[in-house]
Design an enzyme around this catalytic site. Sequence first.
Site, PDB file in Angstrom:
ATOM      1  CE1 TYR A  33       0.104   1.997   4.173  1.00 18.87           C
ATOM      2  CE2 TYR A  33       0.884  -0.245   4.332  1.00 18.87           C
ATOM      3  CZ  TYR A  33       0.855   0.956   4.960  1.00 18.87           C
ATOM      4  OH  TYR A  33       1.470   1.406   6.310  1.00 18.87           O
ATOM      5  CD  GLU A 182      10.068   1.364  10.481  1.00 19.09           C
ATOM      6  OE1 GLU A 182      10.388   2.339   9.655  1.00 19.09           O
ATOM      7  OE2 GLU A 182       9.824  -0.032  10.258  1.00 19.09           O
ATOM      8  CG  LEU A 206       8.391   2.587   4.983  1.00 20.39           C
ATOM      9  CD1 LEU A 206       8.132   1.489   4.090  1.00 20.39           C
ATOM     10  CD2 LEU A 206       7.053   3.354   5.410  1.00 20.39           C
TER      11      LEU A 206
END
Length: 286
Positions: A33, A182, A206
Amino acid sequence: MTRTVYVNGEYLPEGEATVSIFDRGFLMADAVYEVTSVLGGKLIDFDGHAVRLERSLKELDMQAPCSKEELLEIHRKLVELNGIEEGMIYLQVTRGSDGDRDFVFPSEDTKPTLVLFTQNKPGLANAPAAQEGIKVISIEDIRWGRRDIKTVQLLYPSMGKMMAKKAGADDAWMVEDGYVTEGTSNNAYFVKDGKIVTRPLSNDILHGITRKAVLRMAEEAQMEIEERLFTIEEAKDADEAFVTSASAFVMPVVEIDGATVGDGVPGRIAKRLREIYLDESMKAAI
């Protein structure tokens, strides 16, 4: 007002939108996504999101549902149909469905599923949290090893958000082998003696589109940047801290695990980076 959404070539009222119960995104989380912000009715950093989507699909050996140009047209159409001035567009691509459940990938002629919808968020650029800062807690990072692929495997990040909520905080920073990876839905940073510190890119985090833009802008503003592993204790002892994401932009962090960061208010560098990012991104929006 009922939203108009996009499903496999059709613009539909959200109540009429359906996908197969055998879709692999539903059964296997076999999907990727992207989320693109909208400010002033325009798309923020669309090219960056399109490039990352292409990479995610390639890493999972999943075919692209359409061209980048077609995706841009779909995004713009949804913004228009739903009257979005400030908000987000969610895009999801799954490996599709061949009519049954199987661990083995479906045949190559199985068409991927493409779904997009908008979220109207008035005041997105002027979120009160950016003026006050957010509080985070630390949790163990137990996700799979390919966090660089933006998959829909978001159960643990969702659990992390709930852990933070139960602790009276806003978000969680994940820690693996003693080092911060993260946030649940953002990249993490701290500032010490004027230097911005953040974890370097790898499969462990990411590859944030906003991260890339903010670090470039910080460099152009002659701010010092160090990409390295860091601990929660270092972040607690920092002068300031912040996170970046497509929807939060640059968001100051004022508390970590109950410890006040710096003066307990959004720091000078985080506030300046947010200003620069919003200004430059809106100029470049399409």
